[in-house]
Design a protein around this motif. Structure first.
Motif, PDB file in Angstrom:
ATOM      1  N   ALA A  31     -17.045 -16.479 -14.073  1.00  8.80           N
ATOM      2  CA  ALA A  31     -16.500 -16.624 -15.427  1.00  8.80           C
ATOM      3  C   ALA A  31     -15.018 -16.296 -15.469  1.00  8.80           C
ATOM      4  O   ALA A  31     -14.242 -16.944 -16.183  1.00  8.80           O
ATOM      5  CB  ALA A  31     -17.268 -15.721 -16.394  1.00  8.80           C
ATOM      6  N   PHE A  32     -14.588 -15.311 -14.669  1.00  8.94           N
ATOM      7  CA  PHE A  32     -13.185 -14.907 -14.678  1.00  8.94           C
ATOM      8  C   PHE A  32     -12.262 -15.959 -14.071  1.00  8.94           C
ATOM      9  O   PHE A  32     -11.039 -15.820 -14.158  1.00  8.94           O
ATOM     10  CB  PHE A  32     -13.010 -13.586 -13.927  1.00  8.94           C
ATOM     11  N   VAL A  37     -11.773  -7.995 -21.884  1.00  9.76           N
ATOM     12  CA  VAL A  37     -12.711  -6.954 -22.297  1.00  9.76           C
ATOM     13  C   VAL A  37     -13.853  -6.853 -21.289  1.00  9.76           C
ATOM     14  O   VAL A  37     -14.273  -5.753 -20.907  1.00  9.76           O
ATOM     15  CB  VAL A  37     -13.249  -7.238 -23.712  1.00  9.76           C
ATOM     16  N   SER A  38     -14.364  -8.001 -20.847  1.00  7.87           N
ATOM     17  CA  SER A  38     -15.451  -8.002 -19.862  1.00  7.87           C
ATOM     18  C   SER A  38     -15.029  -7.321 -18.572  1.00  7.87           C
ATOM     19  O   SER A  38     -15.821  -6.604 -17.946  1.00  7.87           O
ATOM     20  CB  SER A  38     -15.886  -9.447 -19.554  1.00  7.87           C
ATOM     21  N   PHE A  39     -13.794  -7.574 -18.160  1.00  4.76           N
ATOM     22  CA  PHE A  39     -13.333  -6.977 -16.907  1.00  4.76           C
ATOM     23  C   PHE A  39     -13.216  -5.459 -17.029  1.00  4.76           C
ATOM     24  O   PHE A  39     -13.602  -4.722 -16.122  1.00  4.76           O
ATOM     25  CB  PHE A  39     -11.979  -7.576 -16.523  1.00  4.76           C
ATOM     26  N   PHE A  40     -12.704  -4.985 -18.163  1.00  8.66           N
ATOM     27  CA  PHE A  40     -12.400  -3.558 -18.293  1.00  8.66           C
ATOM     28  C   PHE A  40     -13.540  -2.731 -18.871  1.00  8.66           C
ATOM     29  O   PHE A  40     -13.499  -1.509 -18.787  1.00  8.66           O
ATOM     30  CB  PHE A  40     -11.161  -3.369 -19.166  1.00  8.66           C
ATOM     31  N   VAL A  62     -17.213  -2.555  -7.427  1.00 10.33           N
ATOM     32  CA  VAL A  62     -17.848  -3.164  -8.602  1.00 10.33           C
ATOM     33  C   VAL A  62     -16.796  -3.648  -9.599  1.00 10.33           C
ATOM     34  O   VAL A  62     -16.917  -4.727 -10.179  1.00 10.33           O
ATOM     35  CB  VAL A  62     -18.811  -2.154  -9.271  1.00 10.33           C
ATOM     36  N   ILE A  63     -15.745  -2.861  -9.769  1.00  8.63           N
ATOM     37  CA  ILE A  63     -14.689  -3.243 -10.709  1.00  8.63           C
ATOM     38  C   ILE A  63     -13.892  -4.433 -10.182  1.00  8.63           C
ATOM     39  O   ILE A  63     -13.571  -5.366 -10.918  1.00  8.63           O
ATOM     40  CB  ILE A  63     -13.755  -2.049 -10.980  1.00  8.63           C
ATOM     41  N   GLY A  64     -13.572  -4.413  -8.894  1.00  8.37           N
ATOM     42  CA  GLY A  64     -12.654  -5.409  -8.366  1.00  8.37           C
ATOM     43  C   GLY A  64     -13.273  -6.654  -7.784  1.00  8.37           C
ATOM     44  O   GLY A  64     -12.616  -7.697  -7.703  1.00  8.37           O
ATOM     45  N   ILE A  65     -14.552  -6.609  -7.376  1.00  7.65           N
ATOM     46  CA  ILE A  65     -15.157  -7.738  -6.658  1.00  7.65           C
ATOM     47  C   ILE A  65     -15.197  -9.038  -7.458  1.00  7.65           C
ATOM     48  O   ILE A  65     -15.157 -10.120  -6.859  1.00  7.65           O
ATOM     49  CB  ILE A  65     -16.588  -7.369  -6.178  1.00  7.65           C
ATOM     50  N   PRO A  66     -15.282  -9.019  -8.793  1.00 10.43           N
ATOM     51  CA  PRO A  66     -15.334 -10.299  -9.507  1.00 10.43           C
ATOM     52  C   PRO A  66     -14.165 -11.225  -9.204  1.00 10.43           C
ATOM     53  O   PRO A  66     -14.322 -12.448  -9.177  1.00 10.43           O
ATOM     54  CB  PRO A  66     -15.323  -9.882 -10.984  1.00 10.43           C
ATOM     55  N   LEU A  88      -9.707  -2.006 -25.570  1.00  9.70           N
ATOM     56  CA  LEU A  88     -11.058  -2.133 -26.121  1.00  9.70           C
ATOM     57  C   LEU A  88     -12.128  -1.949 -25.063  1.00  9.70           C
ATOM     58  O   LEU A  88     -13.169  -1.328 -25.315  1.00  9.70           O
ATOM     59  CB  LEU A  88     -11.211  -3.493 -26.801  1.00  9.70           C
ATOM     60  N   GLY A  89     -11.892  -2.513 -23.866  1.00 16.31           N
ATOM     61  CA  GLY A  89     -12.915  -2.463 -22.831  1.00 16.31           C
ATOM     62  C   GLY A  89     -13.335  -1.052 -22.457  1.00 16.31           C
ATOM     63  O   GLY A  89     -14.499  -0.664 -22.636  1.00 16.31           O
ATOM     64  N   PRO A  90     -12.416  -0.230 -21.917  1.00 16.54           N
ATOM     65  CA  PRO A  90     -12.792   1.141 -21.555  1.00 16.54           C
ATOM     66  C   PRO A  90     -13.282   1.962 -22.745  1.00 16.54           C
ATOM     67  O   PRO A  90     -14.196   2.784 -22.602  1.00 16.54           O
ATOM     68  CB  PRO A  90     -11.493   1.717 -20.984  1.00 16.54           C
ATOM     69  N   PHE A  91     -12.681   1.742 -23.928  1.00 17.83           N
ATOM     70  CA  PHE A  91     -13.102   2.497 -25.109  1.00 17.83           C
ATOM     71  C   PHE A  91     -14.550   2.176 -25.473  1.00 17.83           C
ATOM     72  O   PHE A  91     -15.373   3.081 -25.681  1.00 17.83           O
ATOM     73  CB  PHE A  91     -12.178   2.197 -26.282  1.00 17.83           C
ATOM     74  N   LEU A  92     -14.883   0.875 -25.555  1.00 17.12           N
ATOM     75  CA  LEU A  92     -16.253   0.486 -25.906  1.00 17.12           C
ATOM     76  C   LEU A  92     -17.249   0.933 -24.843  1.00 17.12           C
ATOM     77  O   LEU A  92     -18.348   1.381 -25.163  1.00 17.12           O
ATOM     78  CB  LEU A  92     -16.331  -1.031 -26.102  1.00 17.12           C
TER      79      LEU A  92
END
Length: 477
Positions: A138-139, A49-52, A75-79, A177-181
């Motif tokens: 964290a990931f 969820v945190s990633f998405f 920003v999306i991929g660097i983690p 859940l991620g993109p929806f929230l």
């Protein structure tokens, strides 16, 4: 409320036949402590969820702070790049255990989400990048979740694909859940400079992790055994291990000859045992390792690129003009419709060979890519056709990720579980970070080129698993 234990037992029940067939069968079907297993799987869900959760609004957030679509992809991929780096010290000091990485993951998840939220108030573009980098530490727990579900000390060989299927279900739920929230929080808005459409998701996730951290500290029970048996054994013990291994006569003679040639040189027990393990790995097994690493990278490259590209493509397309809310709903709809099939995969994993699951997922995902490039060429891209492509890609490549680590854990010696977990996870990270950047740049490089590269990569994977088809056979479950 779903009874996790009951559902798991229904999927792979212990029948009286298993209970009376001896220690060997019981060993093949063993499971870890239930509360600890639930915590690890729940942690995987939270990380997904945190990633998405930033996918749907990161493009607009970056634009507000002075960035562009490519920066949004970074920003999306660097983690995942920072996840790979953080695994180096973590695996050095974790002693083969899981409690310490869990605490580190919860801590950095909280810090990362807070930093992401504070970027708006400080009007500092790179603070969202810093926050995502902290999330990346964290990931690193992604690898530990996979390793836990294939750890031979606590998970039997006929339970590993089933537990891996639970991780893929969490992957699908996170993708939903991620993109929806994130889209809902953006749509609600909140005019407060601290808690608004861009930042609210960061504050909410930080609070969730804080509560979950308490549960981890109270209920998680680590593995009581030493990190590895092989590192604490003498060289003679490792020789005994080799002689007792189920290898072919030629492999046994080759490994014996290797020991005779190296006996004149002083070596530590760790070096000696590692060389002994290497001698047991056949050429075909090295091929299987390369194949699984390729598919681990490929699946997350394609999934990550589509998740990063859909909000950008939807906003740029003349017949869409999507907002972050609309993009989040579209991505989430694909995840929701895939979910029943991912649940069915739990049942299928019990009786279906891993190689067949891999082939089916790859073919389904490839079909979505081919349909998408066809409608791009004809210019007939509408909501329904795009959704059909996204559904096929999301379901197919999510299913394919089920078997990458579980298959290796069944073929290689138990002592290799840590190494194969690292190899698969680094492949996943490579796919995630490069895929997200590629997805953010998809519109600028051309959507035909965007999809064409992905089809070519799937073609390479198809050559690999058709060539190694016989070698990919393993026990089911």
């Amino acid at each position: 409320m779903i009874d996790f234990k009951l559902l798991l037992n229904q999927i792979n029940p212990f029948s009286s036949r298993h209970e009376t067939s001896g220690n060997h069968d019981q060993e093949e079907f063993k499971l870890p402590n239930l509360p600890s297993l639930v915590i690890m799987i729940s942690m995987n869900l939270l990380l997904q969820v945190s990633f998405f959760i930033v996918v749907s609004s990161s493009n607009k957030y970056a634009e507000y702070l002075g960035g562009n679509a490519t920066f949004s992809g970074i920003v999306i991929g660097i983690p995942t790049a920072f996840s790979g780096l953080s695994l180096i010290p973590l695996t050095k000091y974790d002693r083969g255990m899981y409690r310490m990485p869990l605490h580190v993951s919860c801590c950095f998840a909280i810090l990362g989400h807070i930093a992401y939220a504070l970027a708006y108030r400080s009007n500092f573009l790179y603070l969202i990048l810093i926050g995502r980098c902290l999330n990346g530490v964290a990931f690193s727990m992604f690898m530990y979740c996979k390793r836990y579900c294939t750890d031979p000390r606590i998970v039997g060989i006929r339970r590993r694909t089933t537990l891996a299927s639970w991780l893929v279900i969490c992957q699908g739920m996170g993708m939903t859940l991620g993109p929806f929230l994130g889209g809902v929080m953006y749509n609600i808005g909140f005019s407060n400079p601290i808690f608004n459409g861009y930042t609210s998701l960061g504050w909410i996730m930080a609070g969730i992790y804080a509560g979950f951290w308490v549960l981890v500290a109270k209920y998680f029970e680590d593995i009581p055994q030493p990190p590895t048996i092989i590192e604490s054994q003498s060289a003679s013990d490792s020789n005994a291990l080799i002689l007792s291994s189920d290898v072919k006569g030629g492999d046994r003679e080759a490994s014996s000859g290797y020991r005779s040639a190296s006996a004149t040189r002083p070596a530590s027990p760790v070096d000696e045992s590692f060389r002994a393990q290497l001698s047991l790995i056949t050429l075909s097994q090295w091929g299987v390792i390369a194949c699984m690493c390729w598919f681990a990278m490929l699946c997350f490259f394609i999934l990550g690129s589509w998740e990063a590209n859909l909000p950008v493509f939807g906003a740029a397309a003349e017949n869409f003009h999507w907002s972050p809310f609309a993009a989040g709903n579209f991505i989430a709809l694909g995840g929701i419709t895939c979910f029943p099939f991912l649940l069915f995969n739990l049942l299928a994993a019990r009786r279906t060979q891993d190689r067949k699951l891999l082939a089916f997922g790859t073919v389904l995902g490839l079909a979505g890519l081919i349909i998408f490039i066809s409608i791009l060429r004809t210019g007939k891209v509408n909501y329904g056709s795009l959704f059909a492509c996204w559904w096929s890609v999301a379901l197919g490549f999510n299913l394919a990720t089920t078997v990458t680590l579980s298959l290796l854990s069944k073929q290689l010696p138990p002592e290799w579980n840590g190494r194969t977990s690292m190899a698969i996870q680094y492949s996943n990270y490579t796919g995630r970070v490069t895929g997200a950047i590629w997805g953010g740049s998809g519109v600028s490089v051309g959507m035909l080129n965007f999809v064409g590269l992905e089809i070519a990569m799937v073609g390479i994977g198809a050559v690999l698993f058709t060539t190694l088809w016989r070698d990919l056979k393993t026990k089911t479950g």
